[in-house]
Design a protein around this motif. Structure first.
Motif, PDB file in Angstrom:
ATOM      1  N   PRO A 158       2.015  10.053 -50.493  1.00 24.89           N
ATOM      2  CA  PRO A 158       0.814  10.891 -50.428  1.00 24.89           C
ATOM      3  C   PRO A 158       1.069  12.336 -50.843  1.00 24.89           C
ATOM      4  O   PRO A 158       0.175  13.008 -51.360  1.00 24.89           O
ATOM      5  N   HIS A 159       2.293  12.835 -50.625  1.00 24.73           N
ATOM      6  CA  HIS A 159       2.579  14.239 -50.926  1.00 24.73           C
ATOM      7  C   HIS A 159       2.386  14.527 -52.407  1.00 24.73           C
ATOM      8  O   HIS A 159       1.823  15.562 -52.787  1.00 24.73           O
ATOM      9  N   LEU A 160       2.847  13.616 -53.235  1.00 27.08           N
ATOM     10  CA  LEU A 160       2.731  13.810 -54.677  1.00 27.08           C
ATOM     11  C   LEU A 160       1.278  13.775 -55.129  1.00 27.08           C
ATOM     12  O   LEU A 160       0.859  14.555 -55.987  1.00 27.08           O
ATOM     13  N   LEU A 161       0.493  12.890 -54.536  1.00 34.52           N
ATOM     14  CA  LEU A 161      -0.916  12.799 -54.905  1.00 34.52           C
ATOM     15  C   LEU A 161      -1.672  14.064 -54.482  1.00 34.52           C
ATOM     16  O   LEU A 161      -2.550  14.543 -55.200  1.00 34.52           O
ATOM     17  N   VAL A 162      -1.317  14.610 -53.322  1.00 38.40           N
ATOM     18  CA  VAL A 162      -1.954  15.855 -52.877  1.00 38.40           C
ATOM     19  C   VAL A 162      -1.656  16.982 -53.851  1.00 38.40           C
ATOM     20  O   VAL A 162      -2.551  17.729 -54.260  1.00 38.40           O
ATOM     21  N   TRP A 163      -0.399  17.127 -54.246  1.00 36.09           N
ATOM     22  CA  TRP A 163      -0.046  18.179 -55.212  1.00 36.09           C
ATOM     23  C   TRP A 163      -0.756  17.957 -56.544  1.00 36.09           C
ATOM     24  O   TRP A 163      -1.297  18.884 -57.133  1.00 36.09           O
ATOM     25  N   SER A 164      -0.701  16.721 -57.018  1.00 29.28           N
ATOM     26  CA  SER A 164      -1.310  16.403 -58.303  1.00 29.28           C
ATOM     27  C   SER A 164      -2.806  16.712 -58.288  1.00 29.28           C
ATOM     28  O   SER A 164      -3.359  17.235 -59.258  1.00 29.28           O
ATOM     29  N   THR A 165      -3.453  16.416 -57.193  1.00 27.65           N
ATOM     30  CA  THR A 165      -4.889  16.668 -57.068  1.00 27.65           C
ATOM     31  C   THR A 165      -5.185  18.157 -56.950  1.00 27.65           C
ATOM     32  O   THR A 165      -6.189  18.647 -57.474  1.00 27.65           O
ATOM     33  N   GLY A 172      -7.208  19.313 -67.159  1.00 27.23           N
ATOM     34  CA  GLY A 172      -8.509  18.959 -67.706  1.00 27.23           C
ATOM     35  C   GLY A 172      -9.324  18.001 -66.873  1.00 27.23           C
ATOM     36  O   GLY A 172     -10.372  17.523 -67.330  1.00 27.23           O
ATOM     37  N   ASP A 173      -8.899  17.727 -65.655  1.00 30.88           N
ATOM     38  CA  ASP A 173      -9.648  16.827 -64.769  1.00 30.88           C
ATOM     39  C   ASP A 173     -10.809  17.609 -64.151  1.00 30.88           C
ATOM     40  O   ASP A 173     -10.596  18.550 -63.387  1.00 30.88           O
ATOM     41  N   ARG A 174     -12.024  17.232 -64.469  1.00 32.97           N
ATOM     42  CA  ARG A 174     -13.205  17.938 -63.968  1.00 32.97           C
ATOM     43  C   ARG A 174     -13.967  17.114 -62.923  1.00 32.97           C
ATOM     44  O   ARG A 174     -15.157  17.316 -62.689  1.00 32.97           O
ATOM     45  N   THR A 175     -13.264  16.197 -62.285  1.00 32.37           N
ATOM     46  CA  THR A 175     -13.873  15.400 -61.218  1.00 32.37           C
ATOM     47  C   THR A 175     -14.376  16.316 -60.110  1.00 32.37           C
ATOM     48  O   THR A 175     -13.763  17.351 -59.810  1.00 32.37           O
ATOM     49  N   ASP A 176     -15.473  15.966 -59.478  1.00 30.93           N
ATOM     50  CA  ASP A 176     -15.979  16.717 -58.335  1.00 30.93           C
ATOM     51  C   ASP A 176     -14.864  16.862 -57.294  1.00 30.93           C
ATOM     52  O   ASP A 176     -14.221  15.874 -56.928  1.00 30.93           O
ATOM     53  N   PRO A 177     -14.584  18.098 -56.824  1.00 28.44           N
ATOM     54  CA  PRO A 177     -13.462  18.295 -55.905  1.00 28.44           C
ATOM     55  C   PRO A 177     -13.570  17.496 -54.607  1.00 28.44           C
ATOM     56  O   PRO A 177     -12.558  17.068 -54.051  1.00 28.44           O
ATOM     57  N   ALA A 178     -14.789  17.284 -54.124  1.00 32.75           N
ATOM     58  CA  ALA A 178     -14.949  16.473 -52.916  1.00 32.75           C
ATOM     59  C   ALA A 178     -14.566  15.016 -53.205  1.00 32.75           C
ATOM     60  O   ALA A 178     -13.911  14.355 -52.382  1.00 32.75           O
ATOM     61  N   GLU A 179     -14.940  14.525 -54.370  1.00 35.20           N
ATOM     62  CA  GLU A 179     -14.593  13.164 -54.744  1.00 35.20           C
ATOM     63  C   GLU A 179     -13.085  13.005 -54.875  1.00 35.20           C
ATOM     64  O   GLU A 179     -12.521  11.975 -54.490  1.00 35.20           O
ATOM     65  N   ARG A 180     -12.413  14.018 -55.401  1.00 35.32           N
ATOM     66  CA  ARG A 180     -10.953  13.959 -55.494  1.00 35.32           C
ATOM     67  C   ARG A 180     -10.322  13.769 -54.125  1.00 35.32           C
ATOM     68  O   ARG A 180      -9.425  12.951 -53.948  1.00 35.32           O
ATOM     69  N   GLN A 181     -10.776  14.580 -53.157  1.00 37.16           N
ATOM     70  CA  GLN A 181     -10.194  14.474 -51.814  1.00 37.16           C
ATOM     71  C   GLN A 181     -10.528  13.133 -51.175  1.00 37.16           C
ATOM     72  O   GLN A 181      -9.698  12.541 -50.480  1.00 37.16           O
ATOM     73  N   ARG A 182     -11.736  12.637 -51.428  1.00 38.58           N
ATOM     74  CA  ARG A 182     -12.103  11.326 -50.858  1.00 38.58           C
ATOM     75  C   ARG A 182     -11.217  10.215 -51.422  1.00 38.58           C
ATOM     76  O   ARG A 182     -10.893   9.246 -50.728  1.00 38.58           O
ATOM     77  N   ARG A 183     -10.826  10.353 -52.686  1.00 38.10           N
ATOM     78  CA  ARG A 183      -9.947   9.344 -53.278  1.00 38.10           C
ATOM     79  C   ARG A 183      -8.580   9.338 -52.596  1.00 38.10           C
ATOM     80  O   ARG A 183      -8.002   8.274 -52.369  1.00 38.10           O
ATOM     81  N   ILE A 184      -8.066  10.525 -52.292  1.00 36.62           N
ATOM     82  CA  ILE A 184      -6.786  10.579 -51.576  1.00 36.62           C
ATOM     83  C   ILE A 184      -6.934   9.950 -50.197  1.00 36.62           C
ATOM     84  O   ILE A 184      -6.086   9.175 -49.750  1.00 36.62           O
ATOM     85  N   ILE A 185      -8.028  10.289 -49.517  1.00 33.79           N
ATOM     86  CA  ILE A 185      -8.252   9.767 -48.166  1.00 33.79           C
ATOM     87  C   ILE A 185      -8.393   8.256 -48.190  1.00 33.79           C
ATOM     88  O   ILE A 185      -7.888   7.550 -47.300  1.00 33.79           O
ATOM     89  N   GLU A 186      -9.066   7.728 -49.187  1.00 36.51           N
ATOM     90  CA  GLU A 186      -9.203   6.275 -49.307  1.00 36.51           C
ATOM     91  C   GLU A 186      -7.836   5.623 -49.485  1.00 36.51           C
ATOM     92  O   GLU A 186      -7.574   4.560 -48.916  1.00 36.51           O
ATOM     93  N   ARG A 187      -6.962   6.270 -50.249  1.00 37.82           N
ATOM     94  CA  ARG A 187      -5.633   5.703 -50.503  1.00 37.82           C
ATOM     95  C   ARG A 187      -4.707   5.923 -49.312  1.00 37.82           C
ATOM     96  O   ARG A 187      -3.903   5.063 -48.953  1.00 37.82           O
ATOM     97  N   PHE A 188      -4.814   7.093 -48.663  1.00 39.14           N
ATOM     98  CA  PHE A 188      -3.937   7.443 -47.530  1.00 39.14           C
ATOM     99  C   PHE A 188      -4.788   7.969 -46.378  1.00 39.14           C
ATOM    100  O   PHE A 188      -4.817   9.174 -46.101  1.00 39.14           O
ATOM    101  N   PRO A 189      -5.497   7.104 -45.679  1.00 37.40           N
ATOM    102  CA  PRO A 189      -6.451   7.575 -44.662  1.00 37.40           C
ATOM    103  C   PRO A 189      -5.816   8.319 -43.503  1.00 37.40           C
ATOM    104  O   PRO A 189      -6.492   9.113 -42.845  1.00 37.40           O
ATOM    105  N   ASP A 190      -4.537   8.096 -43.245  1.00 35.36           N
ATOM    106  CA  ASP A 190      -3.896   8.731 -42.100  1.00 35.36           C
ATOM    107  C   ASP A 190      -3.096   9.977 -42.465  1.00 35.36           C
ATOM    108  O   ASP A 190      -2.437  10.551 -41.595  1.00 35.36           O
TER     109      ASP A 190
END
Length: 486
Positions: A158-165, A172-190
């Motif tokens: 999860p640490h790498l995904l948090v940094w990457s996000t 150039g990633d223009r994804t909605d910032p809330a959606e980005r965080q939700r994707r991390i949470i879905e992958r690593f809910p805890d």
């Protein structure tokens, strides 16, 4: 508390370390892209570490998680212990350099030293160290791409995904910032940090209920971490729940006495409750915990702002004088100069116009006569009603500097309204930045002098009740002072 200290490392030539980073990246990116994730680590899809010291690994990850939980002092503390447990482990040194509150030269020297110890590092470690160095050296797009690749290869980390996000925009990633965080949470809910980030993103997007839900999830997952209580307290502060906010700021400090934000947050709530003396005490407590001299000076300036709001000119000026002395003693010319600039404006606001010249003169001796100097000079003269002097100082600000140009126009407006020229003041305010609390306070003064009492009261109330602010930002203190005293 383990306080940061100045590094004694001698920097290597910048070109040399840039060559190292570039060489690592060029060599490793193709290899990692081609390698299956299972080849990266004995534990498959997590970062492959070379150290055999369990203690070093434990402190390393604790430092990473403190960093991602916005607690730099805790991160430094753990990473110093990781380096101590395995002095040959280069990645720990690079990570310590990444989070340490040191000068850029010292940071680069520390990173160069860490990179120099990585002859037996894993591929993962080499790429992560290169990414972290690029991030801190202005190469954020390169760092973003490297971290995205590392996260893909180590999909269970999860640490790498948090940094990457965190720096996804740079690639150039223009994804909605809330959606980005939700994707991390879905992958690593805890894993707690993304819940914190989601809360602030949602608050910024106007979703108060979503933000409060997210920060409660953060608190549930990280109840022993000071930042979880601080974030919850800040959301409660934003929502006007002051007593509950104070309680959770207290919980943050109880979990780590060195957690500065717990003190500064408590001070902000006290300001909102009109308890200015208590606010000053909390800012001074934060100064005692500051990890660097500059942070200490900033907190002392915040305490002075609270004393100003309390109407205590003597304590306000004495505290600013002490801040300037601390800065001078540490050879921090800029912070020392700015402390005197704040003294000049404070003296003007509190009716001691005769002291302005001395403080502006000392500020000019200690620091450069740049837009900061000219903008603060204009503001001091504006508060004293010196129209010509305010115009002259504001005229020295380059037009391209939008922030300080706006401050200069606010200063001119303040001088004009002090002289009774409300039309001229409103004309000057038309050139200020939107939603600027200081400009709004001066606008309220204009409306008040024009007999538009209800509109003036509304402007003043908006400034006084503004819940998102920092006392170390002097403009917020000046704005609140003007709004409360007109």
């Amino acid at each position: 508390m383990s306080r940061s200290r100045r590094s004694s490392f001698v920097p290597r030539p910048a070109g040399h370390t840039r060559w190292i980073a570039a060489a690592f990246a060029a060599a490793l990116l193709p290899a990692l892209a081609a390698a299956p994730a299972s080849a990266q680590s004995e534990n498959e899809d997590v970062l492959d570490l070379s150290t055999t010291s369990d203690e070093a690994q434990s402190h390393f990850w604790a430092g990473v998680e403190d960093s991602q939980n916005v607690f730099a002092v805790g991160a430094v503390r753990h990473l110093e212990l990781a380096v101590e447990a395995d002095p040959s482990w280069g990645l720990a040194k690079v990570m310590l350099a990444f989070v340490a509150p040191v000068s850029n030269d010292d940071r680069q020297a520390m990173m160069a030293e860490g990179l120099g110890k990585m002859s037996e590092a894993t591929t993962d470690e080499l790429l992560l160290a290169t990414a972290l160095r690029a991030w801190r050296s202005g190469g954020v797009p390169d760092a973003s791409r490297m971290l995205a690749l590392l996260s893909r290869v180590n999909a269970d980390d999860p640490h790498l995904l948090v940094w990457s996000t965190q720096i996804a925009n740079a690639r150039g990633d223009r994804t909605d910032p809330a959606e980005r965080q939700r994707r991390i949470i879905e992958r690593f809910p805890d894993y707690a940090p993304p819940h914190n980030q989601l809360a602030y993103v949602l608050w910024g997007q106007g979703d108060k209920n979503g933000a409060l839900d997210a920060v409660r999830d953060y608190l549930r997952l990280a109840s022993d971490h000071p930042n979880a209580h601080d974030s919850y307290a800040e959301m409660l502060q934003f929502d006007g729940q002051y007593e509950d906010a104070l309680r959770h700021y207290g919980h943050a400090v109880a979990r780590d006495q060195g957690y500065e934000a717990g003190y500064t947050g408590t001070a902000e709530v006290h300001v909102l409750m009109g308890a200015y003396e208590q606010a000053a005490a909390q800012m001074l407590a934060a100064a005692e915990q500051a990890p660097t001299p500059q942070a200490r000076v900033n907190h002392m300036r915040g305490a002075a702002a609270a004393y100003m709001l309390d109407g205590d000119r003597s304590q306000a000026m004495a505290t600013l004088s002490s801040a300037a002395q601390v800065a001078e003693g540490e050879d921090l010319g800029g912070p020392a100069s700015f402390s005197h600039l704040q003294m000049a404006v404070t003296a003007a606001l509190m009716g001691r116009d005769g002291e302005i010249g001395a403080h502006l003169g000392r500020a000019g001796e200690l620091g450069p006569q740049n837009p900061t100097f000219h903008g603060m000079s204009a503001l001091a003269h504006g508060a004293a009603g010196h129209v010509d002097a305010a115009r002259e100082a504001a005229g020295n600000i380059p037009e391209a500097d939008a922030f300080w140009t706006s401050v200069g126009q606010t200063a001119i407006a303040l001088a004009l309204v002090e002289q009774g020229d409300t039309d001229g003041a409103l004309e000057a305010l038309a050139s200020t930045q939107p939603a600027d609390p200081l400009a709004n306070a001066v606008r309220g003064m204009c409306l008040d002098k024009m007999g538009r009492d209800a509109e003036a009261a509304a402007e003043f109330a908006d400034v006084i009740n503004l819940r998102q602010f920092g006392l170390a930002n002097p403009f917020m203190g000046f704005a609140k002072y003007l709004a409360a005293n007109n």
